[in-house]
Design a protein around this motif. Structure first.
Motif, PDB file in Angstrom:
ATOM      1  N   SER A 420       0.840  -1.185   0.000  1.00 23.77           N
ATOM      2  CA  SER A 420       0.000   0.000   0.000  1.00 23.77           C
ATOM      3  C   SER A 420       0.881   1.244   0.000  1.00 23.77           C
ATOM      4  CB  SER A 420      -0.916   0.008   1.224  1.00 23.77           C
ATOM      5  OG  SER A 420      -1.615   1.227   1.302  1.00 23.77           O
ATOM      6  N   THR A 421       0.450   2.220  -0.803  1.00 20.68           N
ATOM      7  CA  THR A 421       1.209   3.472  -0.853  1.00 20.68           C
ATOM      8  C   THR A 421       0.758   4.461   0.200  1.00 20.68           C
ATOM      9  OG1 THR A 421      -0.340   4.318  -2.507  1.00 20.68           O
ATOM     10  CG2 THR A 421       1.624   3.167  -3.313  1.00 20.68           C
ATOM     11  N   SER A 422      -0.495   4.257   0.754  1.00 17.17           N
ATOM     12  CA  SER A 422      -0.976   5.245   1.724  1.00 17.17           C
ATOM     13  C   SER A 422      -1.806   4.626   2.838  1.00 17.17           C
ATOM     14  CB  SER A 422      -1.816   6.326   1.019  1.00 17.17           C
ATOM     15  OG  SER A 422      -2.937   5.731   0.372  1.00 17.17           O
ATOM     16  N   ALA A 423      -2.400   3.419   2.637  1.00 21.31           N
ATOM     17  CA  ALA A 423      -3.280   2.831   3.655  1.00 21.31           C
ATOM     18  C   ALA A 423      -2.745   1.463   4.043  1.00 21.31           C
ATOM     19  CB  ALA A 423      -4.707   2.754   3.120  1.00 21.31           C
ATOM     20  N   ALA A 424      -3.653   0.501   4.305  1.00 24.38           N
ATOM     21  CA  ALA A 424      -3.257  -0.825   4.770  1.00 24.38           C
ATOM     22  C   ALA A 424      -2.842  -1.698   3.599  1.00 24.38           C
ATOM     23  CB  ALA A 424      -4.416  -1.478   5.512  1.00 24.38           C
ATOM     24  N   GLY A 425      -1.836  -2.566   3.822  1.00 27.19           N
ATOM     25  CA  GLY A 425      -1.436  -3.531   2.819  1.00 27.19           C
ATOM     26  C   GLY A 425      -2.487  -4.614   2.644  1.00 27.19           C
ATOM     27  N   GLY A 426      -2.444  -5.324   1.523  1.00 26.69           N
ATOM     28  CA  GLY A 426      -3.416  -6.376   1.256  1.00 26.69           C
ATOM     29  C   GLY A 426      -3.211  -7.595   2.143  1.00 26.69           C
ATOM     30  N   ASP A 427      -4.280  -8.366   2.355  1.00 19.56           N
ATOM     31  CA  ASP A 427      -4.231  -9.581   3.161  1.00 19.56           C
ATOM     32  C   ASP A 427      -3.967 -10.787   2.267  1.00 19.56           C
ATOM     33  OD1 ASP A 427      -4.874  -8.113   5.446  1.00 19.56           O
ATOM     34  OD2 ASP A 427      -7.032  -8.308   5.056  1.00 19.56           O
ATOM     35  N   VAL A 428      -3.485 -11.871   2.897  1.00 23.56           N
ATOM     36  CA  VAL A 428      -3.346 -13.168   2.246  1.00 23.56           C
ATOM     37  C   VAL A 428      -4.301 -14.119   2.945  1.00 23.56           C
ATOM     38  CG1 VAL A 428      -1.827 -15.124   1.740  1.00 23.56           C
ATOM     39  CG2 VAL A 428      -0.954 -12.780   1.568  1.00 23.56           C
ATOM     40  N   LEU A 429      -5.265 -14.689   2.198  1.00 24.28           N
ATOM     41  CA  LEU A 429      -6.311 -15.523   2.786  1.00 24.28           C
ATOM     42  C   LEU A 429      -6.301 -16.881   2.107  1.00 24.28           C
ATOM     43  CD1 LEU A 429      -8.800 -15.797   4.630  1.00 24.28           C
ATOM     44  CD2 LEU A 429     -10.190 -14.917   2.736  1.00 24.28           C
ATOM     45  N   LEU A 430      -6.149 -17.956   2.898  1.00 28.23           N
ATOM     46  CA  LEU A 430      -6.235 -19.335   2.409  1.00 28.23           C
ATOM     47  C   LEU A 430      -7.464 -19.967   3.041  1.00 28.23           C
ATOM     48  CD1 LEU A 430      -2.505 -20.520   2.711  1.00 28.23           C
ATOM     49  CD2 LEU A 430      -3.686 -19.677   0.680  1.00 28.23           C
ATOM     50  N   THR A 431      -8.410 -20.426   2.233  1.00 23.52           N
ATOM     51  CA  THR A 431      -9.631 -21.029   2.764  1.00 23.52           C
ATOM     52  C   THR A 431      -9.887 -22.358   2.077  1.00 23.52           C
ATOM     53  OG1 THR A 431     -11.017 -19.900   1.120  1.00 23.52           O
ATOM     54  CG2 THR A 431     -10.692 -18.788   3.223  1.00 23.52           C
ATOM     55  N   GLY A 432     -10.384 -23.340   2.823  1.00 24.50           N
ATOM     56  CA  GLY A 432     -10.813 -24.609   2.263  1.00 24.50           C
ATOM     57  C   GLY A 432     -12.180 -24.477   1.621  1.00 24.50           C
ATOM     58  N   GLY A 433     -12.550 -25.460   0.816  1.00 25.38           N
ATOM     59  CA  GLY A 433     -13.841 -25.433   0.121  1.00 25.38           C
ATOM     60  C   GLY A 433     -14.986 -25.813   1.043  1.00 25.38           C
ATOM     61  N   THR A 434     -16.160 -25.267   0.727  1.00 25.24           N
ATOM     62  CA  THR A 434     -17.361 -25.612   1.485  1.00 25.24           C
ATOM     63  C   THR A 434     -17.847 -27.002   1.090  1.00 25.24           C
ATOM     64  OG1 THR A 434     -18.776 -24.589  -0.181  1.00 25.24           O
ATOM     65  CG2 THR A 434     -18.035 -23.200   1.628  1.00 25.24           C
ATOM     66  N   GLY A 435     -18.611 -27.666   1.962  1.00 25.07           N
ATOM     67  CA  GLY A 435     -19.113 -29.008   1.687  1.00 25.07           C
ATOM     68  C   GLY A 435     -20.357 -29.290   2.495  1.00 25.07           C
ATOM     69  N   HIS A 436     -21.155 -30.318   2.056  1.00 21.60           N
ATOM     70  CA  HIS A 436     -22.378 -30.691   2.773  1.00 21.60           C
ATOM     71  C   HIS A 436     -22.070 -31.597   3.960  1.00 21.60           C
ATOM     72  CE1 HIS A 436     -25.186 -28.865  -0.017  1.00 21.60           C
ATOM     73  NE2 HIS A 436     -24.465 -29.329  -1.007  1.00 21.60           N
ATOM     74  N   SER A 437     -21.138 -32.541   3.786  1.00 20.36           N
ATOM     75  CA  SER A 437     -20.798 -33.432   4.895  1.00 20.36           C
ATOM     76  C   SER A 437     -19.661 -32.846   5.737  1.00 20.36           C
ATOM     77  CB  SER A 437     -20.410 -34.805   4.365  1.00 20.36           C
ATOM     78  OG  SER A 437     -19.273 -34.700   3.506  1.00 20.36           O
ATOM     79  N   GLN A 438     -18.672 -32.270   5.083  1.00 24.99           N
ATOM     80  CA  GLN A 438     -17.548 -31.683   5.799  1.00 24.99           C
ATOM     81  C   GLN A 438     -16.880 -30.648   4.910  1.00 24.99           C
ATOM     82  OE1 GLN A 438     -14.727 -34.495   7.339  1.00 24.99           O
ATOM     83  NE2 GLN A 438     -13.257 -32.969   7.998  1.00 24.99           N
ATOM     84  N   ALA A 439     -16.583 -29.496   5.462  1.00 21.85           N
ATOM     85  CA  ALA A 439     -15.897 -28.454   4.704  1.00 21.85           C
ATOM     86  C   ALA A 439     -14.428 -28.827   4.525  1.00 21.85           C
ATOM     87  CB  ALA A 439     -16.028 -27.112   5.409  1.00 21.85           C
ATOM     88  N   GLY A 440     -13.844 -28.339   3.426  1.00 12.88           N
ATOM     89  CA  GLY A 440     -12.445 -28.648   3.147  1.00 12.88           C
ATOM     90  C   GLY A 440     -11.505 -27.999   4.147  1.00 12.88           C
ATOM     91  N   ALA A 441     -10.412 -28.665   4.424  1.00 11.25           N
ATOM     92  CA  ALA A 441      -9.423 -28.179   5.383  1.00 11.25           C
ATOM     93  C   ALA A 441      -8.340 -27.375   4.672  1.00 11.25           C
ATOM     94  CB  ALA A 441      -8.794 -29.345   6.140  1.00 11.25           C
ATOM     95  N   VAL A 442      -7.619 -26.577   5.453  1.00  9.25           N
ATOM     96  CA  VAL A 442      -6.416 -25.878   4.982  1.00  9.25           C
ATOM     97  C   VAL A 442      -5.235 -26.464   5.742  1.00  9.25           C
ATOM     98  CG1 VAL A 442      -5.198 -23.682   4.826  1.00  9.25           C
ATOM     99  CG2 VAL A 442      -7.657 -23.767   4.399  1.00  9.25           C
TER     100      VAL A 442
END
Length: 952
Positions: A420-442
């Motif tokens: 960022s040149t003037s505000a907050a820097g960007g985030d890094v987000l790792l997320t698992g996939g959604t699921g009906h029986s169990q959501a994906g893990a990271v």
């Protein structure tokens, strides 16, 4: 007559005979006009012609059937030629033609109108033009040709096939259908071609297919469908579907002149309102495998080809459109969805495919080519997002692999957010996939070690440092995602081990070289209902499980630290508001572990021994400082599925010699006897000691149903016992000693008798809610008794009106509830019985004689002057016979004598009279019959009327 001064020409009328019969089979006579027959030559002609006029129009010719009667239809009009036969001559002869034409004219030629009459209650009539059928081999059926008139100098006439516009009340306009006939032979032959073709000219004519517009709101315009014919027979395996060719016009000009061929445009419809423009959809047909969709440019005469441009239009005010490339889903278990490949063309070797997908930037250096995937930039708003996503699957979604290249040193994989040149820097987000029986893990995992001499790769989660070393380093947060129902758990554990022990877990604050070390907190986060914290040791397969110890630290100078187990204070944001409920502080539960085969552990709360006074044990619910109830204290024994539940025993300790032991059940009352006025009505508070039962089903998740049988209630006005079940006792005794009574007087029993007679005894059933209170299962039960409100009109002293009868467990509350003092009513019934006995007396029995009965009114005092009358009569009948009155003595056997019947007035200075008379009647009046007795063997009885004597 004269040509210039005459009248109309005479009329010729040929009419069949009239039928005067009344039957429906009686028809009018036919009129048949037949020309002459011929044997060798042609038969005679039949000419129907109107009259000619020298100066004006010729006469009209009308062929019509007569109007129908009230129950019939109009007759048919048929024009046909005769049959042509080949049986006798063997020659092929044609049947005659029918020609309908108007005459030639210097002006406009006459029109021909085919029109069906209007219908009202049924559908309109049809017009059918059908050419002749043929049955011979290789013969063509007759053609139907509709052709407009030609013009030598301007324009030939139009041909219009249309249905009329609908009326204001019509729902649909008629369809126009043009189709060729089908063939009954399904194996051979071809159905006729349907052609729409404009004529050739200096300016070629256009062919337009335009669907109808929609004039109603929220209704789509008409559709245009171009559909080729199906191939083969349904449910069989041969025959291809027909093609559809849409081709723009060729350019036939000189190749030296730059004349282009016609373009091909596919446009979705425009939207003049606030909606979106129409889409353009190109879709292949379905089958065992769906057909391909191919868009390609042709090769030019110079050997090159033009490009393919996929782009959305520029947006002047809003967002420009997206471009999406996707393959179809494979809906079967064995299918596979198609891939998407964007491959740049190769140069040189046509069999060598470029490996760089999307955008490949070639380089002259020996390094491999780079792959750049970049979203759009923005000078004033946010830059475009970049989304890499694998396909969805029925069993498992496709993987997304990002792998750096192998080498002597493996290539690094770096993921970093933008600076960022003037505000907050960007985030890094790792997320698992959604699921009906169990959501994906990271999973972030270090590499495994290929040698037992070195450990596996380290996984380090580290917050950002401070460059100038003056501020705080970044936070390190481990938490699961938020959820509207329940957020996920956070588990920190060391790895499993097949050796002596697993790795330890240490959670501690950092050391401090100058000040105080940081605190360590183990807590659940704030919430509408805060989460639990569980500290337990692990399960053991052999021996006892691990101990859980909570101990305070020791001190050299003072007492050891306290151990405090408490729930947090509930917010008081609404607790101080009248008639408002605040939050609830958490519970504290002490329980031993479950045991399937043995006995669960005990819980013992005890004070320490003392040579002086042992400590007290107090189980006290907290005091409520608002206008709400104090907390409950519940003591419950354990339940059992097959045996008796546990016993609750309240037992005092052993007293010393001559000393007492006590068990007190006390509901504390308030010293403030005044009633408080809340919410506009007067609320009365009770102190209660209740006895009852809980009905619990082991198979039902519902809470226990509580039934109170006996309640000791104390209100501001009184203290009473309330029971909803019967009392089963041997004796009920009341306090009635004369020493507790004063101002004793005699009772006027006659008044009690009069009021007892005014009591209305009723038969009734109980309401559903009161049967529920009483525990009565039978809804048809009937009882006899009094209505308290009715009894209040006669004996108000036996009615007590409660300001309120409330039974919270049964959800019943009555205001101004009437109750009856039935014990006092029994006392008054004794007095009424005594007053009744004074008028209906039984004498004492004597030897040889039963008790006598005397019915008399009370004697009159000097003040009353007259005693009451005695009247015996039967009841009144509106339309029938009233009952009789019989005065007779009892019968005896043949040796005895029946008693006398005496009717006499009492002795007095002037005795009263005796009247035997029938009353007045509308019809026959009743008789007075005085009859003596009949004797079977002796003399019949006499009938004697004696007048009284006077001694003076």
């Amino acid at each position: 007559n004269s040509r210039h001064d005459g009248s109309n020409g005479g009329m010729v009328r040929i009419e069949g005979g009239e039928a005067h019969g009344a039957g429906y089979r009686d028809k009018g006579g036919d009129v048949i006009i037949v020309s002459g027959k011929s044997y060798e030559g042609s038969g005679g002609n039949l000419l129907l012609s109107s009259g000619k006029s020298t100066e004006t129009s010729s006469g009209a010719v009308t062929i019509r059937s007569e109007d129908a009667g009230k129950d019939g239809v109009t007759g048919d009009v048929s024009i046909s030629t005769g049959l042509a036969s080949t049986v006798s001559t063997g020659k092929k002869m044609d049947s005659g033609s029918i020609g309908i034409s108007t005459g030639n004219s210097i002006g406009s030629g006459g029109s021909i109108v085919f029109q069906v009459g209007k219908g009202h209650l049924m559908d309109g009539g049809d017009i059918k033009l059908s050419a002749g059928n043929v049955t011979g081999h290789s013969r063509i059926g007759g053609a139907v040709s509709i052709q407009s008139g030609s013009s030598e100098r301007y324009k030939s006439g139009d041909v219009v096939l249309s249905t009329p516009d609908g009326d204001i009340f019509s729902e649909f306009s008629g369809d126009v259908s043009i189709e060729t006939g089908s063939l009954k032979n399904k194996k051979y032959g071809m159905s006729g071609t349907l052609s729409l073709k404009g004529g050739s000219a200096a300016h070629g004519s256009s062919v337009k297919l335009i669907a109808g517009d929609s004039t109603a709101r929220d209704i789509s315009g008409g559709e245009i469908m171009l559909k080729a014919g199906s191939g083969g027979v349904k449910n069989r395996n041969y025959g291809s579907g027909g093609n559809i060719h849409i081709e723009a016009g060729k350019s036939r000009g000189n190749h030296m002149v730059n004349h282009r061929a016609g373009n091909l445009f596919l446009h979705g419809g425009e939207s003049n309102g606030g909606g979106s423009g129409g889409a353009v959809v190109i879709s292949s047909g379905s089958g065992k495998e769906s057909g391909a969709v191919r868009i390609e440019t042709s090769q030019g005469n110079n050997g090159g080809s033009s490009g393919i441009l996929l782009s959305t239009s520029d947006a002047s005010r809003s967002q420009s459109g997206d471009i999406r490339l996707s393959t179809g889903a494979a809906k079967t278990d064995v299918g596979r969805s198609g891939s998407i490949q964007l491959i740049a063309g190769t140069v040189g070797n046509e069999h060598q495919q470029e490996r760089n997908t999307y955008y490949s930037r070639r380089s002259n250096n020996p390094n491999g080519g780079d792959v750049l995937i970049s979203s759009g930039s923005s000078r004033s708003g946010d830059g475009g997002s970049l989304d890499l996503r694998s396909g969805e699957g029925f069993s498992k979604g496709g993987s997304l692999n990002i792998t750096s290249g192998s080498g002597e040193d493996g290539g690094s994989l770096r993921m970093s957010a933008g600076a960022s040149t003037s505000a907050a820097g960007g985030d890094v987000l790792l997320t698992g996939g959604t699921g009906h029986s169990q959501a994906g893990a990271v999973v972030i995992q270090g590499a495994a070690s290929t040698s037992g001499r070195i450990p596996g790769g380290v996984v380090e989660l580290k917050s950002g440092a401070v460059i100038n070393n003056e501020g705080e380093s970044g936070l390190l947060l481990l938490h699961s995602a938020s959820s509207v129902s329940k957020s996920g758990a956070v588990v920190v554990s060391s790895g499993s081990s097949t050796g002596p022990s697993t790795g330890s877990i240490k959670i501690g604050s950092g050391t401090s070289s100058k000040g105080r070390s940081g605190d360590a907190f183990l807590y659940s986060s704030d919430g509408y209902s805060s989460g639990s914290i569980t500290v337990r040791s692990g399960n053991a397969k052999f021996g006892s499980s691990g101990t859980v110890s909570i101990a305070s630290g020791s001190s050299r100078d003072d007492s050891s630290g306290q151990i405090s187990i408490s729930t947090s204070t509930s917010p008081e944001s609404s607790a101080n508001k009248r008639n408002s409920v605040g939050g609830t502080s958490g519970n504290i539960s002490l329980t031993t572990g479950d045991q399937k085969a043995g006995k669960s552990g005990n819980i013992k709360i005890a004070t320490g021994h003392s040579h002086f006074t042992s400590g007290h044990i107090s189980v006290v619910a907290s005091h409520s400082r608002s206008n709400h109830d104090g907390g409950d204290v519940a003591i419950a024994s354990g339940s059992s599925d097959t045996k008796s539940s546990g016993v609750i025993e309240l037992k005092t300790g052993r007293p010393g010699p001559g000393m007492r032991s006590s068990i007190n059940l006390i509901a504390t009352s308030s010293a403030d006897r005044s009633r408080k006025i809340w919410s506009g009505y007067e609320e009365e508070k009770y102190q209660e000691i209740n006895f009852g039962f809980d009905e619990v089903s082991s198979n039902s998740p519902k809470p226990a149903k509580r039934k109170l049988a006996l309640q000791l209630k104390k209100s501001i006005d009184s203290t009473r016992i309330v029971s909803t079940v019967p009392f089963q006792v041997t004796t009920v005794q009341y306090s009635s000693d004369i020493r507790i009574k004063k101002d004793i007087k005699d009772v006027e029993t006659q008044d009690l008798l009069d009021r007892i007679n005014r009591i209305q005894l009723r038969e009734y059933g109980y309401s559903d809610e009161w049967r529920r209170v009483r525990g009565l299962e039978d809804s048809d039960v009937r009882v006899r008794g009094v209505i308290a409100q009715e009894l209040n009109e006669v004996f108000p002293e036996h009615i007590h009106i409660l300001d309120e009868l409330a039974m919270k467990e049964d959800k019943i509350m009555y205001k101004d509830f009437f109750q009856v003092d039935k014990q006092g009513l029994v006392m008054d019934l004794i007095g009424a019985l005594q007053a009744h006995t004074k008028r209906f007396q039984t004498g004492k029995s004597k030897r040889g004689k039963t008790r006598s009965i005397a019915i008399a009114t009370l004697g009159a005092s000097n003040q009353e002057k007259e005693s009451g009358s005695a009247s015996i009569k039967t009841g009144k009948v509106d339309n029938g016979v009233s009952g009789g009155i019989s005065l007779k003595t009892g019968a005896t056997d043949r040796l005895g004598k029946s008693g006398n019947v005496t009717i006499e007035t009492g002795k007095a200075a002037e005795t009263g009279s005796i009247y035997l008379r029938g009353n007045e009647a509308v019809g026959n009046a009743g008789s007075v019959v005085v009859s003596s007795g009949i004797s079977e063997t002796g003399t019949g009885g006499s009938a004697r009327l004696d007048v009284g004597t006077s001694e003076s």
